[in-house]
Write a protein that holds these residues in place. Sequence first.
Motif, PDB file in Angstrom:
ATOM      1  N   THR A  36       0.726  -1.350  -0.005  1.00 51.43           N
ATOM      2  CA  THR A  36      -0.077  -0.132  -0.033  1.00 51.43           C
ATOM      3  C   THR A  36       0.845   1.013  -0.046  1.00 51.43           C
ATOM      4  N   ASP A  47      -4.884   5.659   0.683  1.00 48.66           N
ATOM      5  CA  ASP A  47      -4.029   4.461   0.421  1.00 48.66           C
ATOM      6  C   ASP A  47      -4.299   3.815  -0.955  1.00 48.66           C
ATOM      7  N   ARG A  49      -3.228   1.320  -3.811  1.00 49.27           N
ATOM      8  CA  ARG A  49      -2.599   0.103  -3.878  1.00 49.27           C
ATOM      9  C   ARG A  49      -2.139  -0.360  -5.251  1.00 49.27           C
TER      10      ARG A  49
END
Length: 236
Positions: A36, A47, A49
């Motif tokens: 992440t 976040d 990813r």
Amino acid sequence: MRVRFVMAVALLACAAGCDASTPDSAAASAATTATTTTVATTSASCDYRPTPEDPPADGRDVGLPSGVAAPDVVILLTNHGEITMAMSRATPCTTASISHLATSGFYTGSPCHRMTKAETLSVLQCGDPTGTGSGGPGYTLPDENPTDLKPASTAGYVTYPRGTVAMANTGEPHSGGSQFFLVYADSTLPPTYAVFATLDEASLAVLDKIAEGGVAGGGRDGAPAVAVTIEKALAA
């Protein structure tokens, strides 16, 4: 095939009466173990990813969103006219990502690959440069699910009103990417699709014109009968 983004199409179709399937287990497992990367926007810590198992569609690697201020609007210049999306401040991570993809050219020349004309689902879906419904940007977004939409008659569902623009996803948490849908008539869905923008009347007129063409082959769900292309996306 990038199954995780195919499932975004399948999940939306289920609001029109199909049976939702389960996302590919290997892909879902990879999503939960991926690194992440946290990016600070002007109003949130996001976040994003990376998804090495789902590389950027059509080789369009534009990296992750940066911490720049989100624009007030993102304009889709389509072959049918301009669609102006007034961006929401309630979804800072989603808004920052859409702005990043727009200004980096990710959406340039990409088709809107899906039109639905079901009683409970009336949307145009865009955002995959491959036009297959399986492409994404090479990363996923944190969920920013709506909490203020009116409940629908079906338990657990809400009404996404005409003029809403929201993210597609696979059905798994934090699985949004680059695909989004524009609602041209009130639609019934679970409250699991981030609402990141709204459309003005001029933009809705363009969307209505596209919707009037229907679905290719005369069905309720499939490619638009009249091709729709995002020729360029701008942020302002």
